[in-house]
Design a protein around this motif. Structure first.
Motif, short mmCIF file in Angstrom:
data_model
loop_
_atom_site.label_atom_id
_atom_site.label_comp_id
_atom_site.label_asym_id
_atom_site.label_seq_id
_atom_site.Cartn_x
_atom_site.Cartn_y
_atom_site.Cartn_z
N ALA A 80 -22.62 -6.18 5.58
CA ALA A 80 -21.61 -5.25 5.06
C ALA A 80 -20.62 -5.01 6.17
O ALA A 80 -21.00 -4.66 7.29
CB ALA A 80 -22.26 -3.94 4.65
N ILE A 81 -19.34 -5.19 5.89
CA ILE A 81 -18.29 -4.93 6.86
C ILE A 81 -17.41 -3.83 6.28
O ILE A 81 -16.88 -3.96 5.17
CB ILE A 81 -17.45 -6.19 7.14
N ILE A 82 -17.29 -2.74 7.04
CA ILE A 82 -16.48 -1.62 6.58
C ILE A 82 -15.27 -1.53 7.49
O ILE A 82 -15.40 -1.36 8.70
CB ILE A 82 -17.28 -0.32 6.54
N LYS A 83 -14.10 -1.69 6.86
CA LYS A 83 -12.82 -1.70 7.58
C LYS A 83 -12.01 -0.48 7.18
O LYS A 83 -12.29 0.17 6.18
CB LYS A 83 -12.02 -2.97 7.22
N ALA A 84 -10.97 -0.23 7.95
CA ALA A 84 -10.07 0.88 7.66
C ALA A 84 -9.36 0.67 6.33
O ALA A 84 -9.09 -0.47 5.94
CB ALA A 84 -9.05 1.05 8.78
N VAL A 85 -9.04 1.75 5.68
CA VAL A 85 -8.25 1.69 4.47
C VAL A 85 -6.84 1.26 4.87
O VAL A 85 -6.28 1.82 5.81
CB VAL A 85 -8.20 3.07 3.78
N PRO A 86 -6.28 0.24 4.21
CA PRO A 86 -4.93 -0.20 4.58
C PRO A 86 -3.95 0.97 4.56
O PRO A 86 -3.92 1.75 3.62
CB PRO A 86 -4.58 -1.22 3.50
N GLY A 87 -3.20 1.11 5.65
CA GLY A 87 -2.22 2.17 5.77
C GLY A 87 -2.73 3.45 6.39
O GLY A 87 -1.97 4.35 6.71
N ALA A 88 -4.06 3.58 6.57
CA ALA A 88 -4.62 4.78 7.20
C ALA A 88 -4.78 4.54 8.69
O ALA A 88 -5.27 3.50 9.11
CB ALA A 88 -5.98 5.12 6.58
N SER A 89 -4.37 5.50 9.49
CA SER A 89 -4.51 5.35 10.94
C SER A 89 -5.92 5.73 11.36
O SER A 89 -6.62 6.47 10.67
CB SER A 89 -3.51 6.22 11.68
N ASP A 90 -6.37 5.23 12.52
CA ASP A 90 -7.69 5.59 13.05
C ASP A 90 -7.80 7.09 13.27
O ASP A 90 -8.84 7.68 13.05
CB ASP A 90 -7.97 4.85 14.36
N LEU A 91 -6.72 7.72 13.72
CA LEU A 91 -6.74 9.15 13.96
C LEU A 91 -7.01 9.91 12.67
O LEU A 91 -7.84 10.81 12.63
CB LEU A 91 -5.42 9.60 14.60
#
Length: 92
Positions: A71-82
């Motif tokens: 399972a690879i969980i990536k950031a939601v496109p357009g959401a910043s890490d902060l």
């Protein structure tokens, strides 16, 4: 999407994956069993409200690599890490 990841204490039992399927990943009410997981987003620990277990929690979008049972969980496109880190620190 919020994900909860927990160790699979029943691995190897009928219907609970092989002995190598050590991770349970919850996406809302759906449960997946994996051999591996990779987080590409901020994460935190959280006690499960329904039992004495603890989870690794994060927010993002999950992709599944079936060849490696990962399972690879990536950031939601357009959401910043902060923003993702701030969201994890809220009482959800």
């Amino acid at each position: 999407m919020k994900y909860r990841i927990r160790f699979n204490k029943t691995r190897g039992m009928p219907g609970r994956g092989s002995i190598e399927h050590v991770w349970r990943v919850f996406e809302e009410d759906k449960e997946y069993l994996f051999k591996h997981f990779e987080l590409q987003v901020p994460s935190a620990s959280e006690k499960d409200a329904d039992c004495d277990d603890w989870n690794v929690v994060c927010h993002g979008v999950m992709t599944i690599e079936r060849d490696t049972s990962t399972a690879i969980i990536k950031a939601v496109p357009g959401a910043s890490d902060l923003k993702a880190a701030d969201y994890l620190n809220r009482d959800n």
